[in-house]
Design an enzyme around this catalytic site. Structure first.
Site, PDB file in Angstrom:
ATOM      1  N   HIS A 126     -18.946 -49.339 -15.231  1.00 31.89           N
ATOM      2  CA  HIS A 126     -18.849 -49.961 -16.370  1.00 31.89           C
ATOM      3  C   HIS A 126     -20.620 -50.850 -15.724  1.00 31.89           C
ATOM      4  O   HIS A 126     -21.356 -50.642 -16.578  1.00 31.89           O
ATOM      5  CB  HIS A 126     -18.132 -51.384 -16.442  1.00 31.89           C
ATOM      6  CG  HIS A 126     -16.661 -50.559 -16.801  1.00 31.89           C
ATOM      7  ND1 HIS A 126     -16.922 -49.584 -18.135  1.00 31.89           N
ATOM      8  CD2 HIS A 126     -15.593 -50.649 -17.778  1.00 31.89           C
ATOM      9  CE1 HIS A 126     -15.627 -48.913 -19.061  1.00 31.89           C
ATOM     10  NE2 HIS A 126     -15.068 -50.262 -18.110  1.00 31.89           N
TER      11      HIS A 126
ATOM     12  N   HIS B 234     -14.313 -46.697 -11.376  1.00 30.73           N
ATOM     13  CA  HIS B 234     -13.677 -47.196 -12.640  1.00 30.73           C
ATOM     14  C   HIS B 234     -14.503 -48.679 -13.642  1.00 30.73           C
ATOM     15  O   HIS B 234     -15.313 -48.240 -14.176  1.00 30.73           O
ATOM     16  CB  HIS B 234     -12.855 -47.738 -13.555  1.00 30.73           C
ATOM     17  CG  HIS B 234     -12.532 -48.056 -14.716  1.00 30.73           C
ATOM     18  ND1 HIS B 234     -12.177 -46.806 -15.845  1.00 30.73           N
ATOM     19  CD2 HIS B 234     -12.004 -49.301 -15.254  1.00 30.73           C
ATOM     20  CE1 HIS B 234     -12.830 -47.854 -17.441  1.00 30.73           C
ATOM     21  NE2 HIS B 234     -12.453 -49.104 -16.582  1.00 30.73           N
ATOM     22  N   GLU B 235     -14.599 -50.203 -11.998  1.00 29.37           N
ATOM     23  CA  GLU B 235     -15.071 -51.068 -13.307  1.00 29.37           C
ATOM     24  C   GLU B 235     -17.264 -50.917 -12.258  1.00 29.37           C
ATOM     25  O   GLU B 235     -18.216 -51.027 -13.456  1.00 29.37           O
ATOM     26  CB  GLU B 235     -15.008 -51.859 -12.401  1.00 29.37           C
ATOM     27  CG  GLU B 235     -13.476 -52.632 -12.542  1.00 29.37           C
ATOM     28  CD  GLU B 235     -13.447 -52.254 -14.292  1.00 29.37           C
ATOM     29  OE1 GLU B 235     -14.518 -53.080 -14.345  1.00 29.37           O
ATOM     30  OE2 GLU B 235     -12.351 -52.472 -14.591  1.00 29.37           O
TER      31      GLU B 235
ATOM     32  N   CYS C 154      -8.122 -52.833 -19.558  1.00 32.84           N
ATOM     33  CA  CYS C 154      -9.368 -53.494 -19.581  1.00 32.84           C
ATOM     34  C   CYS C 154      -9.772 -54.735 -20.354  1.00 32.84           C
ATOM     35  O   CYS C 154      -8.907 -54.589 -21.364  1.00 32.84           O
ATOM     36  CB  CYS C 154     -10.489 -52.757 -20.062  1.00 32.84           C
ATOM     37  SG  CYS C 154     -12.215 -53.291 -20.170  1.00 32.84           S
TER      38      CYS C 154
ATOM     39  N   HIS D 134     -16.120 -47.265 -22.340  1.00 32.28           N
ATOM     40  CA  HIS D 134     -14.609 -46.686 -22.265  1.00 32.28           C
ATOM     41  C   HIS D 134     -15.104 -44.659 -22.897  1.00 32.28           C
ATOM     42  O   HIS D 134     -14.948 -44.859 -23.812  1.00 32.28           O
ATOM     43  CB  HIS D 134     -13.928 -47.171 -22.866  1.00 32.28           C
ATOM     44  CG  HIS D 134     -13.081 -48.301 -21.638  1.00 32.28           C
ATOM     45  ND1 HIS D 134     -12.565 -49.282 -22.501  1.00 32.28           N
ATOM     46  CD2 HIS D 134     -13.483 -48.491 -20.547  1.00 32.28           C
ATOM     47  CE1 HIS D 134     -12.331 -50.241 -21.970  1.00 32.28           C
ATOM     48  NE2 HIS D 134     -12.837 -50.491 -19.891  1.00 32.28           N
TER      49      HIS D 134
END
Length: 559
Positions: A271, A267-268, A111, A277
């Site tokens: 966020h 994953h994104e 990232c 994280h």
């Protein structure tokens, strides 16, 4: 762990993180080197390179109060402490030195946002490496970076330029990535127009914002993507997800040969929902890219997202296993019949079908394991009467005998008189092969090795009853030729030279050739279809069915 959840903020590429403050260590080295570039006049301690110093600064391991102009003994102590923090986060024995393990870990694909979040005395988050861009830690008194609305919308602004992916493939994977989170929380997601979307998804390269604090993509194999937490002070990009357009992603859920777009997208999106994280190497939200086989949302990520948005009361079984998609859901790139066995190609993999049965596992086999040095994403393939197999991709073609390439290839497709990126190649009769691209067909004489006079011609002038455009085709051991578009196929007999189905209604390829359930049952939920409409997004003007079937008796077409 819940105390650490207070640190949830914007970040990127892989991990649900509760950032931890690590006490300073005093173990430091005594070697200095001279760095190049803007720091060329400053000695950096502990064999540290300039880019490594910037990495520690950008990812929150160096305090914003530390400056390279500080006295050497202070700088050395701060840098040593920062290296230890990095090593502890990534489960490396903390030495305070830049050893090979530390360097290799530092530059793994990851990232582009910091691992450790710092706050000033007013509880504002500091963007690491800067002092002038601050964001509120909370979006409400006592709250977190999260959405107040649980019915969220998203929009895909553009599509990746590398990888030759269809738009619908990308949309399907992104939809499944959102489902990772919606199935375990009270959240729901719906695709909408860009101007109405809460979360906007795009593919960008290099610097892609006028904001100088905005993260910059660094080309292939570096920062794969990044995202922005909701209400985090970044303005219009709050909640957005950006992918590096210089990367090549794989859209196949069970394929670990490249960067799994599904797992990176999930994953994104984590966020974009407010997760940071994680320092758990097994978590989806771990900062570095790692492939999770038979993906199921890990417990660390599950606890974090449910702490923000609550549990899905309708889901009693917990996270689903996102298994490898069945070949029944796939729309293949191309197909060929060799020795009575059908070989179905998709991306970097292939499947074998014989006598109505699928011989391969659901994940298929790697093309390169059977055809030495053959590239992936084949456009078309057929076998000649001499037993050699021709593979076409873009402006080149390869000739193979069994699994081995014939020397002197690849060659340019134009040497055969054909256009680039053909859709299909179908041998019919003893010495004619028909090549298809869009609405046109070329007839190739295998003996003379050239295109016959009068070609190309419109497909519907030559093969009455076929749609405007076909995507694949093959001649099988039964002597019949089959033409495919999406999940449907048309059958033609060479003796009658007519489309066999007099009603002009195509049949289902997977159902008839390797025992798949009907497309209707899959639409009702048995399996998730890759492309439910059986159409390419950029080719919707093509007809799937024709109103009626005509016949051709032009015997010269096949002689």
């Amino acid at each position: 762990m819940m105390d650490c959840l207070q640190h949830i903020v914007v970040l990127c590429v892989i991990g649900l993180s509760w950032a931890r403050t690590i006490s300073k260590q005093n173990q430091i080295g005594d070697v200095t080197t001279e760095s190049a570039g803007i720091m060329s006049t400053t000695q950096l301690p502990l064999h540290l390179q300039e880019k490594e110093y910037k990495y520690l600064e950008t990812n929150g391991y160096l305090s914003p109060s530390v400056h390279i102009e500080d006295p050497p003994e202070i700088l050395e102590q701060e840098v040593g402490t920062a290296i230890i923090k990095f090593q502890q986060f990534y489960k490396i024995p903390p030495s305070g030195h830049m050893d090979n393990t530390t360097r290799n870990t530092m530059w793994a694909p990851r990232c582009g946002f910091p691992d450790i979040v710092r706050f000033d005395n007013d509880n504002n988050e500091l963007v690491s490496g800067t002092t002038n861009h601050r964001r509120k830690r909370y979006n409400a008194p006592g709250g977190f970076y999260k959405w107040s609305n649980h019915k969220l919308t998203y929009s895909i602004l553009n599509y990746p330029r590398r990888g030759n992916h269809k738009d619908w493939e990308v949309r399907t994977v992104i939809k499944r990535a959102f489902e990772v989170w919606s199935e375990v929380t009270t959240l729901t997601f719906r695709e909408t127009k860009p101007e109405e979307a809460d979360i906007r998804i795009g593919f960008y390269s290099g610097r892609h914002s006028l904001d100088k604090d905005h993260p910059i993509f660094d080309g292939p194999d570096g920062d794969l993507a990044h995202a922005f937490s909701p209400n985090a002070g970044w303005g219009k990009v709050d909640g957005d997800v950006h992918f590096d357009n210089d990367e090549v992603f794989t859209m196949e859920t069970g394929n670990n040969a490249g960067y799994s777009f599904f797992q990176i997208a999930a994953h994104e999106i984590g966020h974009a929902l407010g997760l940071d994280h994680s320092d758990d190497p097994g978590a989806l939200m771990w900062p570095h890219y790692h492939y999770i086989h038979n993906f199921r949302l890990p417990k660390d990520d599950l606890l974090g997202i449910q702490h923000l948005y609550g549990k899905n009361a309708n889901n009693k079984n917990g996270p689903s296993i996102f298994t490898v998609q069945s070949p029944c859901t796939k729309v293949f790139d191309t197909v060929v019949s060799i020795g009575g066995v059908l070989y179905l190609f998709k991306g970097s993999r292939y499947w074998e079908v014989w006598d109505g049965k699928l011989l391969s596992a659901n994940e298929g086999k790697l093309i390169r394991d059977n055809w030495f040095k053959l590239p992936s994403r084949i456009d078309a393939v057929y076998q000649r009467k001499d037993g050699k197999t021709l593979f076409f991709k873009g402006n080149k073609y390869w000739v193979y005998y069994s699994k081995y390439p014939v020397s002197g290839y690849p060659k340019r497709v134009k040497e055969l008189g054909l256009p680039n990126a053909i859709d299909a190649a179908v041998p019919i009769g003893s010495r004619k092969t028909f090549f298809f691209k869009k609405t046109m067909v070329w007839r190739f004489d295998e003996r003379k090795q050239k295109i016959d006079q009068g070609f190309p011609r419109p497909i519907r002038d030559v093969f009455k009853g076929l749609p405007h455009r076909i995507r694949m085709g093959f001649t099988h051991y039964d002597g019949h030729s089959y033409f495919l578009k999406g999940a449907k196929y048309w059958k033609m007999t060479t003796r009658l030279k007519t489309v066999a189905n007099a009603k002009g209604e195509p049949n289902e390829f997977g159902m008839d050739f390797f025992g798949c359930p009907s497309r209707k049952s899959m639409k009702n939920g048995i399996l998730k279809l890759e492309n439910p409409d059986n159409l390419d997004i950029d080719d919707e003007e093509d007809e799937l069915l024709d109103d009626h079937v005509e016949y051709t008796h032009d015997a010269d077409l096949y002689d």
